[in-house]
Design an enzyme around this catalytic site. Structure first.
Site, short mmCIF file in Angstrom:
data_model
loop_
_atom_site.label_atom_id
_atom_site.label_comp_id
_atom_site.label_asym_id
_atom_site.label_seq_id
_atom_site.Cartn_x
_atom_site.Cartn_y
_atom_site.Cartn_z
N THR A 12 0.81 -1.22 0.00
CA THR A 12 0.00 0.00 0.00
C THR A 12 0.85 1.27 0.00
O THR A 12 0.32 2.37 -0.11
CB THR A 12 -0.89 0.04 1.27
OG1 THR A 12 -0.01 -0.19 2.40
CG2 THR A 12 -1.95 -1.04 1.24
N VAL A 15 6.43 3.00 -2.45
CA VAL A 15 7.23 2.07 -3.26
C VAL A 15 6.38 0.86 -3.63
O VAL A 15 6.41 0.39 -4.78
CB VAL A 15 8.50 1.62 -2.50
CG1 VAL A 15 9.26 0.58 -3.31
CG2 VAL A 15 9.41 2.82 -2.21
N SER A 41 -4.24 -2.02 6.95
CA SER A 41 -4.70 -2.12 5.55
C SER A 41 -5.34 -3.46 5.21
O SER A 41 -5.74 -3.66 4.06
CB SER A 41 -3.52 -1.89 4.61
OG SER A 41 -2.88 -0.69 4.88
N CYS A 130 17.98 4.90 -2.69
CA CYS A 130 17.61 5.45 -4.01
C CYS A 130 18.70 6.36 -4.58
O CYS A 130 19.03 6.28 -5.78
CB CYS A 130 16.29 6.21 -3.91
SG CYS A 130 16.12 7.21 -2.43
N SER A 160 9.04 12.39 -2.66
CA SER A 160 8.51 11.01 -2.73
C SER A 160 9.47 10.03 -2.06
O SER A 160 9.06 8.96 -1.64
CB SER A 160 8.27 10.59 -4.18
OG SER A 160 9.49 10.64 -4.91
N GLY A 161 10.74 10.41 -1.95
CA GLY A 161 11.73 9.57 -1.27
C GLY A 161 11.43 9.43 0.21
O GLY A 161 11.99 8.56 0.88
N LYS A 214 24.97 6.63 4.17
CA LYS A 214 24.51 5.51 3.33
C LYS A 214 25.13 5.62 1.94
O LYS A 214 25.63 4.64 1.40
CB LYS A 214 22.98 5.55 3.18
CG LYS A 214 22.19 5.04 4.35
CD LYS A 214 20.69 5.13 4.01
CE LYS A 214 19.88 5.61 5.17
NZ LYS A 214 18.52 6.03 4.85
N ARG A 236 17.02 17.72 0.68
CA ARG A 236 15.63 17.52 0.24
C ARG A 236 15.17 18.82 -0.43
O ARG A 236 15.36 19.91 0.12
CB ARG A 236 14.75 17.22 1.46
CG ARG A 236 13.33 16.81 1.10
CD ARG A 236 13.24 15.41 0.55
NE ARG A 236 13.52 14.42 1.58
CZ ARG A 236 13.72 13.13 1.31
NH1 ARG A 236 13.66 12.67 0.06
NH2 ARG A 236 13.98 12.29 2.28
N HIS A 243 15.02 12.18 -8.23
CA HIS A 243 16.20 12.73 -7.55
C HIS A 243 17.21 13.24 -8.58
O HIS A 243 17.48 12.58 -9.59
CB HIS A 243 16.91 11.64 -6.73
CG HIS A 243 16.20 11.23 -5.48
ND1 HIS A 243 15.07 11.85 -4.99
CD2 HIS A 243 16.50 10.24 -4.58
CE1 HIS A 243 14.69 11.25 -3.87
NE2 HIS A 243 15.54 10.28 -3.60
N ASN A 316 13.30 8.14 -8.44
CA ASN A 316 13.76 7.49 -7.20
C ASN A 316 12.84 6.37 -6.74
O ASN A 316 13.27 5.47 -6.01
CB ASN A 316 13.91 8.52 -6.07
CG ASN A 316 12.68 9.39 -5.92
OD1 ASN A 316 12.34 10.16 -6.82
ND2 ASN A 316 12.00 9.26 -4.81
N1 LIG Z 1 10.31 6.27 -1.25
C1 LIG Z 1 11.52 6.00 -1.77
O1 LIG Z 1 12.07 6.69 -2.68
C2 LIG Z 1 12.30 4.83 -1.30
C3 LIG Z 1 13.39 4.47 -2.04
C4 LIG Z 1 14.14 3.39 -1.64
C5 LIG Z 1 13.77 2.69 -0.53
N2 LIG Z 1 12.66 3.05 0.20
C6 LIG Z 1 12.34 2.25 1.38
O2 LIG Z 1 11.16 1.48 1.13
C7 LIG Z 1 10.42 1.34 2.34
C8 LIG Z 1 9.01 1.86 2.13
O3 LIG Z 1 9.07 3.23 1.75
P1 LIG Z 1 7.79 4.00 1.20
O4 LIG Z 1 8.31 5.29 0.72
O5 LIG Z 1 6.99 3.14 0.29
O6 LIG Z 1 6.96 4.20 2.58
P2 LIG Z 1 5.40 4.40 2.81
O7 LIG Z 1 4.76 5.05 1.65
O8 LIG Z 1 5.28 5.01 4.15
O9 LIG Z 1 4.82 2.87 2.89
C9 LIG Z 1 5.15 1.99 3.94
C10 LIG Z 1 4.55 0.62 3.66
O10 LIG Z 1 4.97 -0.28 4.68
C11 LIG Z 1 3.82 -0.92 5.24
N3 LIG Z 1 4.05 -1.30 6.63
C12 LIG Z 1 4.39 -0.49 7.66
N4 LIG Z 1 4.49 -1.22 8.79
C13 LIG Z 1 4.22 -2.50 8.46
C14 LIG Z 1 4.14 -3.71 9.18
N5 LIG Z 1 4.38 -3.78 10.50
N6 LIG Z 1 3.81 -4.84 8.52
C15 LIG Z 1 3.56 -4.81 7.20
N7 LIG Z 1 3.59 -3.69 6.45
C16 LIG Z 1 3.93 -2.55 7.09
C17 LIG Z 1 2.73 0.10 5.09
O11 LIG Z 1 1.47 -0.53 5.21
P3 LIG Z 1 0.18 0.31 5.76
O12 LIG Z 1 -0.29 1.13 4.60
O13 LIG Z 1 -0.77 -0.78 6.13
O14 LIG Z 1 0.65 1.11 6.93
C18 LIG Z 1 3.02 0.60 3.67
O15 LIG Z 1 2.55 -0.34 2.73
C19 LIG Z 1 11.22 2.10 3.41
O16 LIG Z 1 12.05 1.18 4.06
C20 LIG Z 1 12.03 3.08 2.61
O17 LIG Z 1 13.21 3.45 3.26
C21 LIG Z 1 11.90 4.11 -0.17
#
Ligand SMILES: NC(=O)c1ccc[n+]([C@@H]2O[C@H](COP(=O)([O-])OP(=O)(O)OC[C@H]3O[C@@H](n4cnc5c(N)ncnc54)[C@H](OP(=O)(O)O)[C@@H]3O)[C@@H](O)[C@H]2O)c1
Length: 337
Positions: A12, A15, A41, A130, A160-161, A214, A236, A243, A316
């Site tokens: 959800t 990413v 969710s 990213c 979005s990152g 990192k 940011r 990015h 990203n």
């Molecule tokens: N955004 C980027 O550019 C980017 C790039 C590289 C890596 N990442 C990494 O990817 C990960 C997700 O990032 P995002 O930007 O997609 O974050 P996000 O939009 O906040 O989404 C987080 C996701 O994790 C789920 N989640 C949280 N706690 C959970 C749990 N206990 N069990 C199962 N699912 C859980 C959430 O589900 P619910 O909706 O149910 O809460 C949601 O689907 C992070 O580790 C981030 O560092 C992000």
């Protein structure tokens, strides 16, 4: 032919939803998908592969049903608990969080750069940060041909990152500005609209941020060069997606600019956009929605011997996260016996 079972964990999220888009585009043959997120969710229906998929709550029992690959993007604490459980049940985890990236037992992979590391996996493969992914794609051909003495990264990173909450801070901050209303950011330490914040992730004792650390450590790990001299400033900026990075690099050997263009034109996953006469250079808004890494403003740094400046832009969420992980999954599927 055996069906490949793929779990999308964090389906959800910012990413996770892009995972679904990229998986639809790639349409791997003979695969079955299950979507997981938090309890919040559970039961939510997401459109995917022309149908409605019900999101399941991730629990310790989730991996009992025998998945082959799990694409994780649910944060470091979720990966810490659930990735080893999945791996112990024979599933290969491709993890987007920072949890496993620097673990010496876990390969950190960008398929254009170090695909050979995938075979070293003991069940978990980490997707780099990213900002690191797009940087190492641009650096790899230079590293192989000339060697690299030193790298200076300066990043201009999209909201979005920082996930859904980061996106909301820019959108709501812009709306509040237009309405002349006060705005309290929910994700960033300061308003991001009309601002640049030189602070991504937490501060460390040495004055760097964790995002900067990192980039430094992950670059060394992916290029297999612990002695590489790297520094970084990560910022940011009020851009929704994509990015941008200024990369200043000192090569070990002399080079001709024409050879650098030729190297980039031949390297998979790179698109050169570099024509000052037509104002052509990589832009976040045009890189957004694509999987390639865009390179431009290629020019000599005359202040040092063998110095080169680059402007490197990528989506990203796609190349910096979902598409890179799906590329790793494709590699695994194509190389399994
Ligand atoms: N955004 C980027 O550019 C980017 C790039 C590289 C890596 N990442 C990494 O990817 C990960 C997700 O990032 P995002 O930007 O997609 O974050 P996000 O939009 O906040 O989404 C987080 C996701 O994790 C789920 N989640 C949280 N706690 C959970 C749990 N206990 N069990 C199962 N699912 C859980 C959430 O589900 P619910 O909706 O149910 O809460 C949601 O689907 C992070 O580790 C981030 O560092 C992000």
């Amino acid at each position: 032919m055996k069906v490949t079972k793929i779990a999308v964990v964090g389906a959800t999220g910012m990413v996770g939803r892009t995972f679904l888009k990229v998986l639809e585009e790639q349409n791997f043959p003979n695969c079955e998908y299950t979507l997981f997120a938090s309890a919040k969710s559970a039961g939510l229906k997401l459109p995917f592969m022309g149908a409605e998929y019900e999101v399941k709550e991730l629990t310790e029992a989730s991996f009992d049903e025998g998945f082959d690959i799990a694409l994780f993007s649910a944060g470091a604490s979720t990966s810490k608990v659930f990735a080893p459980i999945a791996a112990s049940k024979g599933c290969t985890v491709i993890d987007n969080s920072s949890q496993w990236r620097m673990d010496p037992e876990v390969p950190l992979v960008v398929p254009e750069v170090n695909p050979q590391d995938i075979a070293k996996s003991k069940g978990i493969i980490a997707n780099p940060n990213c900002s690191t992914i797009q940087a190492v794609v641009a650096l790899k051909p230079l590293y192989d041909k000339y060697g690299i003495e030193r790298i200076v990264y300066s990043t201009y990173q999209a909201v979005s990152g920082a996930g859904v909450k980061g996106w909301d801070d820019l959108e709501n901050g812009a709306k509040a500005y237009v309405a002349e209303e006060p705005f309290e950011p929910k994700k960033f330490p300061h308003p991001i609209f009309s601002n640049c914040i030189p602070h991504i992730d937490v501060f460390l004792e040495n004055g760097y941020t964790k995002e900067e650390e990192k980039m430094i450590n992950e670059t060394r790990k992916i290029l297999h060069d612990d002695s590489l001299r790297v520094t970084a400033t990560t910022v940011r900026v009020p851009v929704f997606n994509g990015h941008s990075e200024s990369i200043n690099v000192e090569l070990k050997e002399p080079f001709e600019l024409s050879d650098i263009y030729a190297l980039y034109n031949d390297f998979p996953g790179i698109v050169v956009q570099d024509d000052p006469s037509t104002d052509l250079y990589p832009l976040a808004c045009s890189a957004s929605g694509h999987d390639e890494v865009f390179v431009g403003r290629i020019r000599r740094d005359f202040s040092v011997e063998n110095g080169l400046n680059l402007w490197v832009v990528a989506d990203n969420i796609r190349k910096g996260a979902a598409s890179n992980a799906v590329q790793i999954a494709r590699y695994i599927l194509e190389h399994k016996e």
